[in-house]
Design an enzyme around this catalytic site. Sequence first.
Site, PDB file in Angstrom:
ATOM      1  N   ARG A   1       1.296  -5.644   2.058  1.00 24.18           N
ATOM      2  CA  ARG A   1       1.388  -6.872   2.835  1.00 24.18           C
ATOM      3  C   ARG A   1      -0.038  -7.328   3.109  1.00 24.18           C
ATOM      4  O   ARG A   1      -0.995  -6.649   2.740  1.00 24.18           O
ATOM      5  CB  ARG A   1       2.144  -6.613   4.140  1.00 24.18           C
ATOM      6  N   ALA A   2      -0.169  -8.486   3.759  1.00 21.46           N
ATOM      7  CA  ALA A   2      -1.504  -9.037   4.020  1.00 21.46           C
ATOM      8  C   ALA A   2      -2.366  -8.005   4.750  1.00 21.46           C
ATOM      9  O   ALA A   2      -1.898  -7.293   5.633  1.00 21.46           O
ATOM     10  CB  ALA A   2      -1.374 -10.295   4.869  1.00 21.46           C
ATOM     11  N   ILE A   3      -3.610  -7.914   4.347  1.00 10.37           N
ATOM     12  CA  ILE A   3      -4.562  -7.047   5.036  1.00 10.37           C
ATOM     13  C   ILE A   3      -5.528  -7.939   5.810  1.00 10.37           C
ATOM     14  O   ILE A   3      -5.579  -7.936   7.025  1.00 10.37           O
ATOM     15  CB  ILE A   3      -5.312  -6.149   4.039  1.00 10.37           C
TER      16      ILE A   3
ATOM     17  N   LYS B   1     -14.039 -11.153  -0.195  1.00  9.16           N
ATOM     18  CA  LYS B   1     -14.416  -9.784   0.188  1.00  9.16           C
ATOM     19  C   LYS B   1     -15.689  -9.369  -0.538  1.00  9.16           C
ATOM     20  O   LYS B   1     -16.491  -8.597  -0.055  1.00  9.16           O
ATOM     21  CB  LYS B   1     -13.298  -8.792  -0.169  1.00  9.16           C
TER      22      LYS B   1
ATOM     23  N   SER C   1      -5.745 -11.361   4.684  1.00  9.14           N
ATOM     24  CA  SER C   1      -5.359 -12.753   4.380  1.00  9.14           C
ATOM     25  C   SER C   1      -4.152 -13.178   5.225  1.00  9.14           C
ATOM     26  O   SER C   1      -3.625 -12.405   6.006  1.00  9.14           O
ATOM     27  CB  SER C   1      -4.980 -12.864   2.896  1.00  9.14           C
TER      28      SER C   1
ATOM     29  N   ASP D   1     -11.624  -4.116   5.238  1.00  6.24           N
ATOM     30  CA  ASP D   1     -11.027  -3.426   4.084  1.00  6.24           C
ATOM     31  C   ASP D   1     -12.158  -2.634   3.418  1.00  6.24           C
ATOM     32  O   ASP D   1     -12.654  -3.025   2.369  1.00  6.24           O
ATOM     33  CB  ASP D   1     -10.421  -4.471   3.141  1.00  6.24           C
TER      34      ASP D   1
ATOM     35  N   THR E   1       0.894 -10.322  -1.188  1.00  6.92           N
ATOM     36  CA  THR E   1       1.911 -10.628  -2.202  1.00  6.92           C
ATOM     37  C   THR E   1       3.289 -10.184  -1.754  1.00  6.92           C
ATOM     38  O   THR E   1       4.283 -10.884  -1.962  1.00  6.92           O
ATOM     39  CB  THR E   1       1.514  -9.955  -3.526  1.00  6.92           C
TER      40      THR E   1
ATOM     41  N   GLY F   1      -8.425 -10.858  -0.421  1.00  2.00           N
ATOM     42  CA  GLY F   1      -9.566 -11.451   0.285  1.00  2.00           C
ATOM     43  C   GLY F   1      -9.753 -12.923   0.045  1.00  2.00           C
ATOM     44  O   GLY F   1     -10.655 -13.549   0.610  1.00  2.00           O
TER      45      GLY F   1
ATOM     46  N   SER G   1      -6.601   2.927  -1.762  1.00  2.00           N
ATOM     47  CA  SER G   1      -5.307   2.279  -1.455  1.00  2.00           C
ATOM     48  C   SER G   1      -4.705   1.676  -2.717  1.00  2.00           C
ATOM     49  O   SER G   1      -3.533   1.887  -3.034  1.00  2.00           O
ATOM     50  CB  SER G   1      -5.528   1.179  -0.419  1.00  2.00           C
TER      51      SER G   1
HETATM   52  O1  LIG Z   1      -6.055 -10.498   0.727  1.00  2.00           O
HETATM   53  P1  LIG Z   1      -5.820  -9.328   1.586  1.00  2.00           P
HETATM   54  O2  LIG Z   1      -4.721  -9.573   2.587  1.00  2.00           O
HETATM   55  O3  LIG Z   1      -7.048  -8.733   2.215  1.00  2.00           O
HETATM   56  O4  LIG Z   1      -5.338  -8.140   0.585  1.00  2.00           O
HETATM   57  C1  LIG Z   1      -4.068  -7.767   0.443  1.00  2.00           C
HETATM   58  C2  LIG Z   1      -3.471  -8.320  -0.818  1.00  2.00           C
HETATM   59  O5  LIG Z   1      -4.236  -7.928  -1.948  1.00  2.00           O
HETATM   60  C3  LIG Z   1      -3.392  -7.266  -2.874  1.00  2.00           C
HETATM   61  O6  LIG Z   1      -2.829  -8.263  -3.701  1.00  2.00           O
HETATM   62  P2  LIG Z   1      -1.842  -8.103  -4.957  1.00  2.00           P
HETATM   63  O7  LIG Z   1      -0.788  -7.137  -4.578  1.00  2.00           O
HETATM   64  O8  LIG Z   1      -2.614  -7.635  -6.133  1.00  2.00           O
HETATM   65  O9  LIG Z   1      -1.325  -9.475  -5.152  1.00  2.00           O
HETATM   66  C4  LIG Z   1      -2.426  -6.590  -1.941  1.00  2.00           C
HETATM   67  O10 LIG Z   1      -1.286  -6.102  -2.556  1.00  2.00           O
HETATM   68  C5  LIG Z   1      -2.136  -7.677  -0.949  1.00  2.00           C
HETATM   69  O11 LIG Z   1      -1.193  -8.592  -1.460  1.00  2.00           O
HETATM   70  O1  LIG Z   2      -3.522  -3.082  -2.053  1.00  2.00           O
HETATM   71  C1  LIG Z   2      -4.611  -3.292  -1.529  1.00  2.00           C
HETATM   72  C2  LIG Z   2      -5.356  -4.463  -1.754  1.00  2.00           C
HETATM   73  C3  LIG Z   2      -6.518  -4.628  -1.129  1.00  2.00           C
HETATM   74  N1  LIG Z   2      -6.965  -3.666  -0.308  1.00  2.00           N
HETATM   75  C4  LIG Z   2      -6.265  -2.531  -0.089  1.00  2.00           C
HETATM   76  O2  LIG Z   2      -6.709  -1.669   0.662  1.00  2.00           O
HETATM   77  N2  LIG Z   2      -5.095  -2.355  -0.706  1.00  2.00           N
END
Ligand SMILES: O=P(O)(O)OC[C@H]1O[C@H](OP(=O)(O)O)[C@H](O)[C@@H]1O
Ligand SMILES: O=c1cc[nH]c(=O)[nH]1
Length: 503
Positions: free
Chosen positions: A195-197, A288, A199, A256, A203, A168, A264
Amino acid sequence: MLFLKVRVLDIDLENLVLINSEDLKNSQYFPQDRVVVEFKGKEVIGVLYSSTTLINRGEIGLPQKLVKELGVKEGDTVTIKHAEKPKSLPYIRKKMDGNKLRKEEIFAIIDEMVDGKLTNIEISAFVTSLYINGMDMDEIEAMTIRMAETGEMVNWEGHIFDVHSIGGVPGNKYALLVVPIVASAGLKIPKTSSRAITSAAGTADVVEVLTRVDLTIEEIKRVVKETNGCMVWGGALDLAPADDITINVERPLGIDPEPLLLSSVMAKKLAMGVNKLLIDIPTGYGAKVKSIKEASSLARNFIELSDRLRIATECAITYGGQPIGRAIGPALEAKEALLALEDYKQAPTSLVEKSISLAGILLEMGGVAPTGEGKYLAEDLLARGKAHDKFMEIIVAQGGKEVSSDEIEVGKYKADIHSPIDGYVTRISNIGITKIAKEAGAPNDKKAGVYLNVKVGNKVERGDVLYTIYSDSEERLKSAVKLARIVYPVKVEGMLLQKISRF
Ligand SMILES: O=P(O)(O)OC[C@H]1O[C@H](OP(=O)(O)O)[C@H](O)[C@@H]1O
Ligand SMILES: O=c1cc[nH]c(=O)[nH]1
């Protein structure tokens, strides 16, 4: 019942079933009917469409995904049968009406989702009903367990660590520093990411700039055995397969919801056999989670759910009021993370500070640093290049090659956005920056994104570059610049706010 010859369609419309309009007219089916396609006892669910020109009579067009699942090839004869309504439809409806679901009802929804029996319409309805009506911890626990159990489950010996952000906040590339720091200290950290949700770069999207992220379970075990760590995409592994299915619906809706966020994240950790976990909760305006109070409540939910799953979890509430670091977008973020590993003194303080703080907590959880000392050990591992060397090891073990930050390419088209006045940067809008980076093409165009020249508090002069937009498409760059002028994400204000005169 129809018997038709298979034509393989080169189209990524996953559940499309295409038949000739004449065949359709003479059948008891209608366009958009859900049908079962059967071949030698195997069945898949598809949604029926027709064409007068794209497919001949007596033929059925199937996309690659269904061809693979059915194990058919061009010319095989398959049967079409009417598909009864999914069993879990009334349970989705029950949640839409705001009622509590029983464990077996949640299991049915997840099972049918994973078996491809639900179309995106039903999945969107379910995701939206969670956004509106939520779930209690019993429901979330059931959903988490089923999301994990419907995929591969991995188990290891000993303590298995992981760190996961709820996301977020733009530029949240902390994992590319934390994983190698922790792995270089000898702790096992098989990190999975989505993958991006919401953002411009998840990562998994960032790491994929440097190496493969779609590793099999066997490959992961080898990489972790060799290097202590990995940074892989949960969606590729058949690890909690419902996770990627729901994320693909959350992404276009830009939401989300908390029940899915909790399940998740925890489903991936449960499936990966993690037993010591740190959750990052970026908090602030445009993140978020907006307030410490909200973050504490989410943290308590993560800890309660983790207790039920027998995972020892700690939560870190981190600053999320503006982007982390300066780079937003997969390639730009990979470049910045790699720079921080090469020479952290040159990297943005917010990225380094967040990463060594999170890594420090994990080092203390793993007993390799006394309480309160973890952050200093993390900084030392970064400063002495141990984290950089470990990162290279992991990248190569996952199928990439050694690379330096200056070799990472970014979008060939770019546009500078200048400050219209002298003053100070008083706010950088996370949502605005994300929108612009996505308009430029991120995350699908990995080289697209935004590079911030300023952060909140910086003094700027009229004409200074506030940020630069990158894209591999000139057309998308133009559209992103246009959006930038409307959204105006970097707010500059002078000290003279207003002049009051006598008259
Ligand atoms: O920011 P948004 O896209 O909503 O959330 C998705 C991101 O948040 C989590 O980050 P990490 O894997 O802990 O780096 C997910 O794996 C993904 O990279
Ligand atoms: O891995 C993730 C990170 C943020 N939100 C989700 O639903 N899954």
